[in-house]
Motif scaffolding. Structure first.
Motif, short mmCIF file in Angstrom:
data_model
loop_
_atom_site.label_atom_id
_atom_site.label_comp_id
_atom_site.label_asym_id
_atom_site.label_seq_id
_atom_site.Cartn_x
_atom_site.Cartn_y
_atom_site.Cartn_z
N ALA A 527 37.02 44.30 42.55
CA ALA A 527 37.22 43.58 44.02
C ALA A 527 36.74 42.03 43.63
O ALA A 527 35.62 41.86 43.24
CB ALA A 527 36.29 44.07 45.16
N LEU A 528 37.88 41.18 43.75
CA LEU A 528 37.83 39.62 43.70
C LEU A 528 37.24 39.27 44.91
O LEU A 528 38.04 39.18 45.83
CB LEU A 528 38.98 39.20 43.20
CG LEU A 528 39.71 39.75 41.99
CD1 LEU A 528 40.99 38.99 41.53
CD2 LEU A 528 38.92 39.86 40.76
N MET A 529 35.99 38.94 45.14
CA MET A 529 35.41 38.39 46.17
C MET A 529 36.32 37.11 46.71
O MET A 529 36.45 37.02 48.02
CB MET A 529 33.84 38.23 46.11
CG MET A 529 33.02 39.22 45.74
SD MET A 529 33.62 41.09 46.70
CE MET A 529 33.07 40.63 48.27
N ALA A 530 36.50 36.15 46.01
CA ALA A 530 37.00 34.93 46.27
C ALA A 530 38.59 35.21 46.40
O ALA A 530 38.82 35.95 45.50
CB ALA A 530 36.62 33.78 45.65
N ASP A 531 39.16 34.54 46.96
CA ASP A 531 40.64 34.65 47.10
C ASP A 531 41.18 33.63 45.92
O ASP A 531 42.11 32.88 46.10
CB ASP A 531 41.36 34.18 48.63
CG ASP A 531 42.78 34.58 48.60
OD1 ASP A 531 43.22 35.68 47.93
OD2 ASP A 531 43.44 33.88 49.46
N ARG A 532 41.03 34.05 44.74
CA ARG A 532 41.10 33.13 43.61
C ARG A 532 42.02 34.07 42.38
O ARG A 532 41.19 35.04 41.84
CB ARG A 532 39.94 32.39 43.00
CG ARG A 532 39.35 31.61 44.02
CD ARG A 532 39.85 30.07 44.08
NE ARG A 532 39.66 29.47 42.81
CZ ARG A 532 38.67 28.71 42.35
NH1 ARG A 532 37.72 28.60 43.23
NH2 ARG A 532 38.50 28.42 41.28
N LEU A 533 43.02 33.92 42.22
CA LEU A 533 44.03 34.65 41.33
C LEU A 533 43.18 34.54 39.84
O LEU A 533 43.41 35.76 39.14
CB LEU A 533 45.27 34.26 41.14
CG LEU A 533 46.23 35.35 40.38
CD1 LEU A 533 46.10 36.96 41.01
CD2 LEU A 533 47.77 34.94 40.58
N PRO A 534 42.86 33.41 39.36
CA PRO A 534 42.32 33.32 38.03
C PRO A 534 41.20 34.11 37.69
O PRO A 534 40.64 34.54 36.64
CB PRO A 534 41.84 31.93 37.98
CG PRO A 534 42.73 31.28 38.81
CD PRO A 534 43.04 31.80 39.96
N ARG A 535 40.39 34.71 38.96
CA ARG A 535 39.33 35.76 38.68
C ARG A 535 40.03 36.97 38.09
O ARG A 535 39.02 37.80 37.42
CB ARG A 535 38.64 36.10 39.98
CG ARG A 535 37.79 34.72 40.50
CD ARG A 535 36.68 34.42 39.64
NE ARG A 535 36.17 33.03 40.13
CZ ARG A 535 35.34 32.77 41.07
NH1 ARG A 535 34.77 33.91 41.75
NH2 ARG A 535 34.99 31.64 41.48
N LEU A 536 41.15 37.24 38.12
CA LEU A 536 41.79 38.54 37.59
C LEU A 536 41.55 38.57 35.92
O LEU A 536 40.97 39.49 35.41
CB LEU A 536 43.02 38.90 37.91
CG LEU A 536 43.59 39.95 37.34
CD1 LEU A 536 42.98 41.21 37.48
CD2 LEU A 536 45.20 40.15 38.01
N PRO A 537 42.35 37.34 35.34
CA PRO A 537 42.04 37.24 33.91
C PRO A 537 40.69 37.14 33.33
O PRO A 537 40.26 37.73 32.37
CB PRO A 537 42.83 36.00 33.57
CG PRO A 537 43.24 35.22 34.68
CD PRO A 537 43.19 36.29 35.81
N TYR A 538 39.68 36.69 34.31
CA TYR A 538 38.45 36.31 33.92
C TYR A 538 37.58 37.65 33.85
O TYR A 538 37.09 38.07 32.91
CB TYR A 538 37.70 35.48 35.02
CG TYR A 538 36.16 35.76 34.74
CD1 TYR A 538 35.53 35.00 33.92
CD2 TYR A 538 35.63 36.35 35.88
CE1 TYR A 538 34.12 35.26 33.85
CE2 TYR A 538 34.06 36.61 35.65
CZ TYR A 538 33.41 35.93 34.79
OH TYR A 538 31.99 36.35 34.60
N ALA A 539 37.95 38.63 35.00
CA ALA A 539 37.61 39.79 35.06
C ALA A 539 37.86 40.73 33.72
O ALA A 539 37.37 41.68 33.26
CB ALA A 539 37.91 40.74 36.31
#
Length: 621
Positions: A527-539
């Motif tokens: 679950a990416l708490m912020a509506d921020r797509l770059p958090r996906l590659p970070y995760a």
């Protein structure tokens, strides 16, 4: 209290060893072994009660055996070093769980309730009920999940979303318990209180996730279950064959799989804790391992790669008697009588240009064509050419439509005076996110229900690897299955509603902007708490780093045991040296895992532009 007791045992045992060296009294060394060994023995007995042969049992057997052969120093050294290692291990594990403890500490306990008569009072959270109004002043913590009734301010939501920049809040905005008002004054209607708040759900989720076992950890625990008694049998056999009791006891000590057992859980705790600190919730160790293997991502377009709502993109003049702003203002005023999404985009576009949009005097929607309105005594139409008295050249309209935009004529008294076009716009952070995924070797497939022309235009701007358009929800499920059949580990990013079948089938289901969706927090694998797509590659990158750390730690643990065994066989390694090296390897494994706690999130978002992204043409009412 438990911490003081743990370190107290280590301190007393160490002091007794020093005194024994000074005085030469062996009984002090025996006392040191007893003080340090007693908690180890208790732990070993507790494990035996549940039919488990633990590492503690190996140490106690070795220590007691050393006493029987009058090797008091080895007995004291082994128990002291093991107790010291346990104390350091517990301290560092607590450090790795700091991300969770920070979340727990951030939970508010009281609130300023605004009564109906206008007075305020500070109450405990349990005294609030949904619907109560709480007052939050500058510098105070927001105590509940709720909706802003009035006021304006900047809220630090780092505890929820990992965002360092305060989010602007005004009437109608959502706010979350545990966040901080850094500027302004807010009156908030309480919706989620205490255990029902988003923060409480995050804490519960992270607690469960850090305790969840990865497949590798489960395997190692099964391995150690047989390995430990195997070591005892092997040591007994060596003792009987060689008639060397000290050698057998030394084997017991150096074969302890402590670093091997701790290598996985400490990495998982650190990785999941770091992710939670950055606003990324990972469901557990198994999902963290799966995320590390992801090499294909299926992404929904609308609301994920694009902003999910139409925006004004073009205003063109066909009649030189009017300016672009005049054309736009007339169109916007006509659209005030419409409730269509495209009407909202035109009005919003006019207001963003500083134009004052007043309500229209009289209007008539024309089904499937657009709208006709009376504006300042002139008949203004917005829509297709059928609303005009004269058919204009359609070349420019077709060009805009081919770009994926929805273009409409603006007519004045039956003649085409201009063109306005709207389209969904690409998220400012989408290009960087796609590039980051590509840099990690991940294939990106865009799956959307939009028309193929629309989807291909978005894909061309973002550089995705593959486009699947005009899909039904069940078609996305088929795509995920196809990729899995090809050997890919697939992550699916969607809104969790029409994408539910695909999210369930994917190896990893990802929910974006989950801060406002408790259901997403509970059900999504990530679950990416912020509506921020770059958090996906970070995760995905953090998951890969965590798994690599696990592998490094396993390698260190196995190498340590191999080196010590060689040292025993070729001479030179005693019980105390073996225990010292063993505990050093445990601490090294933990230290390496703690490197995961370093902040590495750098997903800065570029300034949003008016970049147009195509969207499906919407049929006007």
């Amino acid at each position: 209290m438990k911490t003081w007791k743990t370190w107290g045992v280590v301190a007393v045992s160490g002091l007794l060893i020093v005194l024994s060296w000074i005085t030469g009294w062996d009984w002090l060394m025996i006392a040191a072994a007893a003080v340090a060994g007693w908690p180890i023995a208790v732990s070993a007995v507790q494990a035996l009660r549940i039919r488990m042969i633990s590492i503690d049992l190996l140490v106690i057997v070795a220590a007691v055996g050393a006493l029987f052969i009058n090797n008091y120093w080895e007995s004291a050294a082994v128990t002291f070093l093991f107790a010291l290692g346990k104390a350091l291990e517990r301290a560092t594990m607590n450090r790795t769980r700091k991300a969770l403890s920070d979340l727990v500490d951030s939970a508010p306990e009281t609130a300023t309730k605004l009564n109906e008569d206008g007075t305020t009072e500070v109450v405990e959270l349990w005294e609030l009920v949904p619907g109560d109004t709480v007052l939050v002043k500058n510098g105070e913590q927001i105590p509940v999940d709720g909706r802003v009734i009035s006021g304006h301010g900047g809220v630090d939501e780092a505890t929820i979303t990992g965002e360092s920049v305060p989010a602007e809040k005004a009437e109608g905005s959502e706010v979350f318990a545990g966040t901080w008002l850094r500027a302004g004054l807010l009156r908030v209607e309480a919706i989620g209180i205490g255990a029902d708040s988003t923060l409480a759900k995050i804490i519960h989720r992270v607690e469960d996730a850090q305790d969840d076992k990865a497949k590798t950890q489960t395997f190692l625990e099964r391995f150690s279950k047989w390995y430990t008694p195997g070591v005892m049998v092997a040591a007994l056999a060596v003792g009987l064959i060689t008639r060397n009791t000290e050698l057998a006891l030394t084997l017991l000590v150096i074969a302890c799989p402590g670093a091997l057992v701790i290598s996985i859980p400490v990495s998982i705790v650190a990785g999941i804790g770091r992710a939670a600190k950055d606003g990324v919730l990972i469901k557990g160790g198994e999902y963290l391992e799966n995320a590390a293997r992801v090499d294909a991502v299926v992404v929904d377009k609308t609301g994920t790669l694009t902003n999910g709502r139409p925006e004004l993109t073009d205003v063109e003049v066909l009649d030189p008697a009017y300016t672009a702003n005049e054309i736009l203002l007339l169109a916007a005023r006509a659209e005030t009588a419409s409730e269509h999404p495209l009407a909202e985009a035109i009005i919003r576009g006019a207001e963003n240009r500083g134009l004052v949009v007043e309500m229209v005097e009289k209007a008539e929607p024309v089904t499937g064509r657009g709208i006709r309105a009376l504006v300042d005594g002139r008949t203004v139409t917005v829509g297709s050419a059928e609303l005009l008295d004269h058919t204009p050249d359609a070349t420019r309209i077709l060009e805009l439509n081919n770009l994926g935009r929805t273009a409409m004529y603006v007519g004045i008294d039956g003649r085409a005076a201009g063109i306005v076009a709207v389209a969904d716009t690409i998220r400012a952070d989408a290009p960087a996110a796609i590039k980051a995924l590509h840099d990690k070797g991940v294939k990106v497939i865009m799956a959307t229900g939009d028309a193929r022309l629309v989807a291909e235009n978005v894909a061309a701007q973002l550089g995705v690897d593959e486009v699947r358009a005009e899909l039904m929800p069940e078609d996305k499920l088929v795509i995920v299955k196809e990729l899995q059949a090809q050997g890919h580990t697939v992550a699916m990013v969607g809104d969790g509603v029409n994408d539910t079948p695909a999210l369930a089938q994917a190896d990893i289901g990802v929910a974006m902007g989950a801060a406002g969706s408790p259901a997403a927090i509970e059900t999504a694998d990530i679950a990416l708490m912020a509506d921020r797509l770059p958090r996906l590659p970070y995760a995905l990158g953090l998951a890969k780093r965590t798994v690599n750390t696990m592998r490094i730690n396993i390698g260190i643990a196995l190498l340590t045991v191999a080196i010590l065994l060689a040292g025993v066989l070729f001479g030179g390694v005693t019980m105390s040296i073996g225990m010292l090296v063993h505990e050093a390897s445990v601490l090294l494994v933990i230290a390496i895992a703690m490197l995961l706690l370093r902040p590495t999130l750098t997903d800065t978002v570029p300034v949003a532009t008016a970049t147009s992204a195509p969207t499906r043409e919407l049929i006007r009412p």
